[in-house]
Write a protein that holds these residues in place. Structure first.
Motif, PDB file in Angstrom:
ATOM      1  N   THR A 155       0.855  -1.187   0.000  1.00 30.77           N
ATOM      2  CA  THR A 155       0.000   0.000   0.000  1.00 30.77           C
ATOM      3  C   THR A 155       0.893   1.240   0.000  1.00 30.77           C
ATOM      4  N   ILE A 156       0.677   2.081  -0.977  1.00 37.57           N
ATOM      5  CA  ILE A 156       1.498   3.298  -1.074  1.00 37.57           C
ATOM      6  C   ILE A 156       0.599   4.519  -0.905  1.00 37.57           C
ATOM      7  N   LYS A 157       1.000   5.388   0.024  1.00 36.14           N
ATOM      8  CA  LYS A 157       0.200   6.602   0.246  1.00 36.14           C
ATOM      9  C   LYS A 157       1.009   7.860  -0.003  1.00 36.14           C
ATOM     10  N   LYS A 158       2.323   7.755   0.233  1.00 33.84           N
ATOM     11  CA  LYS A 158       3.153   8.959   0.114  1.00 33.84           C
ATOM     12  C   LYS A 158       4.385   8.646  -0.726  1.00 33.84           C
ATOM     13  N   ILE A 159       4.552   9.386  -1.816  1.00 32.14           N
ATOM     14  CA  ILE A 159       5.715   9.156  -2.687  1.00 32.14           C
ATOM     15  C   ILE A 159       6.658  10.359  -2.603  1.00 32.14           C
ATOM     16  N   GLY A 160       7.934  10.075  -2.473  1.00 22.29           N
ATOM     17  CA  GLY A 160       8.961  11.121  -2.536  1.00 22.29           C
ATOM     18  C   GLY A 160       9.601  11.099  -3.916  1.00 22.29           C
ATOM     19  N   VAL A 161       9.867  12.294  -4.476  1.00 23.59           N
ATOM     20  CA  VAL A 161      10.511  12.364  -5.789  1.00 23.59           C
ATOM     21  C   VAL A 161      11.782  13.203  -5.656  1.00 23.59           C
ATOM     22  N   LEU A 162      12.831  12.772  -6.344  1.00 20.56           N
ATOM     23  CA  LEU A 162      14.089  13.521  -6.296  1.00 20.56           C
ATOM     24  C   LEU A 162      14.788  13.464  -7.645  1.00 20.56           C
ATOM     25  N   THR A 163      15.637  14.472  -7.874  1.00 20.62           N
ATOM     26  CA  THR A 163      16.517  14.464  -9.046  1.00 20.62           C
ATOM     27  C   THR A 163      17.946  14.421  -8.525  1.00 20.62           C
ATOM     28  N   SER A 164      18.785  13.662  -9.212  1.00 23.17           N
ATOM     29  CA  SER A 164      20.130  13.449  -8.683  1.00 23.17           C
ATOM     30  C   SER A 164      21.132  13.381  -9.822  1.00 23.17           C
ATOM     31  N   GLY A 165      22.400  13.683  -9.514  1.00 19.29           N
ATOM     32  CA  GLY A 165      23.452  13.671 -10.538  1.00 19.29           C
ATOM     33  C   GLY A 165      23.371  14.910 -11.418  1.00 19.29           C
ATOM     34  N   GLY A 166      23.969  14.828 -12.602  1.00 17.84           N
ATOM     35  CA  GLY A 166      23.943  15.981 -13.514  1.00 17.84           C
ATOM     36  C   GLY A 166      22.516  16.262 -13.954  1.00 17.84           C
ATOM     37  N   ASP A 167      22.104  17.531 -13.903  1.00 18.79           N
ATOM     38  CA  ASP A 167      20.732  17.836 -14.326  1.00 18.79           C
ATOM     39  C   ASP A 167      20.584  17.633 -15.828  1.00 18.79           C
ATOM     40  N   SER A 168      19.331  17.546 -16.278  1.00 22.87           N
ATOM     41  CA  SER A 168      19.101  17.422 -17.723  1.00 22.87           C
ATOM     42  C   SER A 168      17.776  18.096 -18.055  1.00 22.87           C
ATOM     43  N   PRO A 169      17.697  18.698 -19.247  1.00 26.76           N
ATOM     44  CA  PRO A 169      16.452  19.392 -19.607  1.00 26.76           C
ATOM     45  C   PRO A 169      15.307  18.388 -19.715  1.00 26.76           C
ATOM     46  N   GLY A 170      14.219  18.692 -19.050  1.00 29.34           N
ATOM     47  CA  GLY A 170      13.090  17.756 -19.019  1.00 29.34           C
ATOM     48  C   GLY A 170      12.903  17.166 -17.629  1.00 29.34           C
ATOM     49  N   MET A 171      13.887  17.395 -16.747  1.00 32.91           N
ATOM     50  CA  MET A 171      13.698  16.882 -15.384  1.00 32.91           C
ATOM     51  C   MET A 171      12.489  17.538 -14.724  1.00 32.91           C
ATOM     52  N   ASN A 172      12.334  18.855 -14.941  1.00 30.70           N
ATOM     53  CA  ASN A 172      11.166  19.530 -14.346  1.00 30.70           C
ATOM     54  C   ASN A 172       9.863  18.947 -14.886  1.00 30.70           C
ATOM     55  N   ALA A 173       9.852  18.671 -16.183  1.00 30.97           N
ATOM     56  CA  ALA A 173       8.644  18.089 -16.787  1.00 30.97           C
ATOM     57  C   ALA A 173       8.361  16.716 -16.180  1.00 30.97           C
ATOM     58  N   ALA A 174       9.427  15.972 -15.898  1.00 32.11           N
ATOM     59  CA  ALA A 174       9.251  14.644 -15.295  1.00 32.11           C
ATOM     60  C   ALA A 174       8.716  14.769 -13.865  1.00 32.11           C
ATOM     61  N   ILE A 175       9.279  15.709 -13.093  1.00 33.46           N
ATOM     62  CA  ILE A 175       8.800  15.898 -11.709  1.00 33.46           C
ATOM     63  C   ILE A 175       7.312  16.262 -11.736  1.00 33.46           C
ATOM     64  N   ARG A 176       6.989  17.196 -12.619  1.00 36.30           N
ATOM     65  CA  ARG A 176       5.580  17.633 -12.710  1.00 36.30           C
ATOM     66  C   ARG A 176       4.659  16.443 -12.994  1.00 36.30           C
ATOM     67  N   ALA A 177       5.085  15.608 -13.945  1.00 38.17           N
ATOM     68  CA  ALA A 177       4.240  14.466 -14.321  1.00 38.17           C
ATOM     69  C   ALA A 177       4.099  13.489 -13.158  1.00 38.17           C
ATOM     70  N   VAL A 178       5.194  13.253 -12.452  1.00 42.56           N
ATOM     71  CA  VAL A 178       5.137  12.341 -11.293  1.00 42.56           C
ATOM     72  C   VAL A 178       4.161  12.897 -10.255  1.00 42.56           C
ATOM     73  N   VAL A 179       4.308  14.193  -9.966  1.00 40.28           N
ATOM     74  CA  VAL A 179       3.489  14.790  -8.903  1.00 40.28           C
ATOM     75  C   VAL A 179       2.012  14.824  -9.321  1.00 40.28           C
TER      76      VAL A 179
END
Ligand code: F6P
Length: 328
Positions: free
Chosen positions: A5-29
């Protein structure tokens, strides 16, 4: 695996950044909210997990971020997370927030961290391929690669203008760590005279021969693309060596460097990041853990992280063949 059962998800970006990471975070959230979950942003990658730099996210955090380069969660390479003590601190912090699953967006080092953490603490986690290098298996392309190639090509086009005006030979160094994907893509896309990549070494003699042939064919400018990782030296060293064979050439060197990591993501990267972000949350809810979500032939594929990071991703032979024909 039977889904926990999952109720709370944590999202993180790590290592060298890359264009599209923000879009990925948004989609996850957004996908998390869609499925009625609480979503947490873990800032500065694993470093923030260790230092409890963790915030509950609401929709304000992800407004107008899809189109922005970089990552609003920030990124870091954490030495402490490589230690068992560091990972224990990180786990305790996740527990104190009640976070019961993770989405890790990053390259091979970041996904290695996610795998270790899963092995030690069993916390459900999914990786997303976020790197300009395109060096992860389990996906045709990584998030940020397309934008980085477009940025490189735009810069090389400008270099060609001045190269042509002055009849110069330019060596342009592109990123990619120890992989030649950016070099091949940008080299074909910018009509390079030669592309030097770590996967297929080119001798200085062969390069010089090629440049001589082009000179006979009265090419007014020459651009040689050098992948940063492991040819027979840096672009500057190769240029210096070539100069000893072709002393009459006017040679310049440009290192494109970190500009390849910035900028607004292309439509391709926005779409890829958005689809993979949703796939990450849905994968977790279906009990797919310790895997990376990727896109192969336009279909979502979940690959065990150990396979995504370990397999040496092959360059496309057809790309190499085309590059060879077009630079002759
Ligand atoms: O992995 C992404 C990348 O940009 C590589 O292409 C490059 O070798 C490396 O990161 C540079 O890392 P840093 O930003 O830490 O100098």
């Amino acid at each position: 695996m039977t889904p926990k059962t999952i109720k709370k998800i944590g999202v993180l970006t790590s290592g060298g950044d890359s264009p599209g990471m923000n879009a990925a975070i948004r989609a996850v959230v957004r996908a998390g909210f869609y499925y009625g979950l609480e979503m947490y942003g873990i800032y500065r990658g694993y470093e923030g997990m260790i230092q409890d730099d963790i915030k509950k996210l609401d929709s304000r955090y992800i407004t107008h971020i899809l189109e922005r380069g970089g990552t609003f969660l920030k990124s870091a390479r954490s030495a402490e997370f490589r230690t068992p003590e560091g990972r224990k601190k990180a786990f305790d912090n996740l527990q104190s927030h009640g976070i019961d699953a993770l989405v890790v967006i990053g390259g091979d080092g970041s996904l290695t961290g996610a795998h270790l953490f899963f092995e030690e603490y069993g916390i459900p986690s999914i990786g997303l391929p976020g790197t300009i290098d395109n060096d992860l298996s389990g996906t045709d392309l990584t998030i940020g690669f397309d934008t980085a190639c477009n940025t490189a090509i735009e810069a090389i086009d400008k270099i060609r203008d001045t190269a042509t005006s002055h009849d110069r030979l330019f060596f342009v160094e592109v990123m990619g760590r120890d992989a030649g994907f950016i070099a091949i893509n940008a080299g074909i896309g910018s009509a390079a005279a030669a592309i030097l990549i770590p996967e297929r070494k080119t001798s200085i003699e062969a390069l010089v021969d090629k440049l001589k042939t082009r000179s006979k064919a009265k090419k007014s400018s020459n651009i040689v693309i050098v992948a940063e990782g492991g040819q027979s030296g840096s672009a500057q060293q190769i240029a210096d060596e070539v100069k000893t064979f072709l002393p009459h050439y006017d040679i310049k060197v440009t290192i494109l460097g970190h500009l390849q990591r910035g900028g607004s993501p292309t439509s391709f990267d926005r779409l890829l990041a958005s689809k993979l972000g949703v796939a990450a949350v849905e994968g977790l809810l279906q009990g797919k853990y310790d895997v990376m979500a990727g896109m192969i032939n336009n279909k979502i594929v979940y690959t065990p992280i150990v396979k995504a990071i370990v397999d040496d991703k092959e360059l496309d032979e057809e790309d190499l063949r085309v590059a060879n024909i077009l630079s002759t």
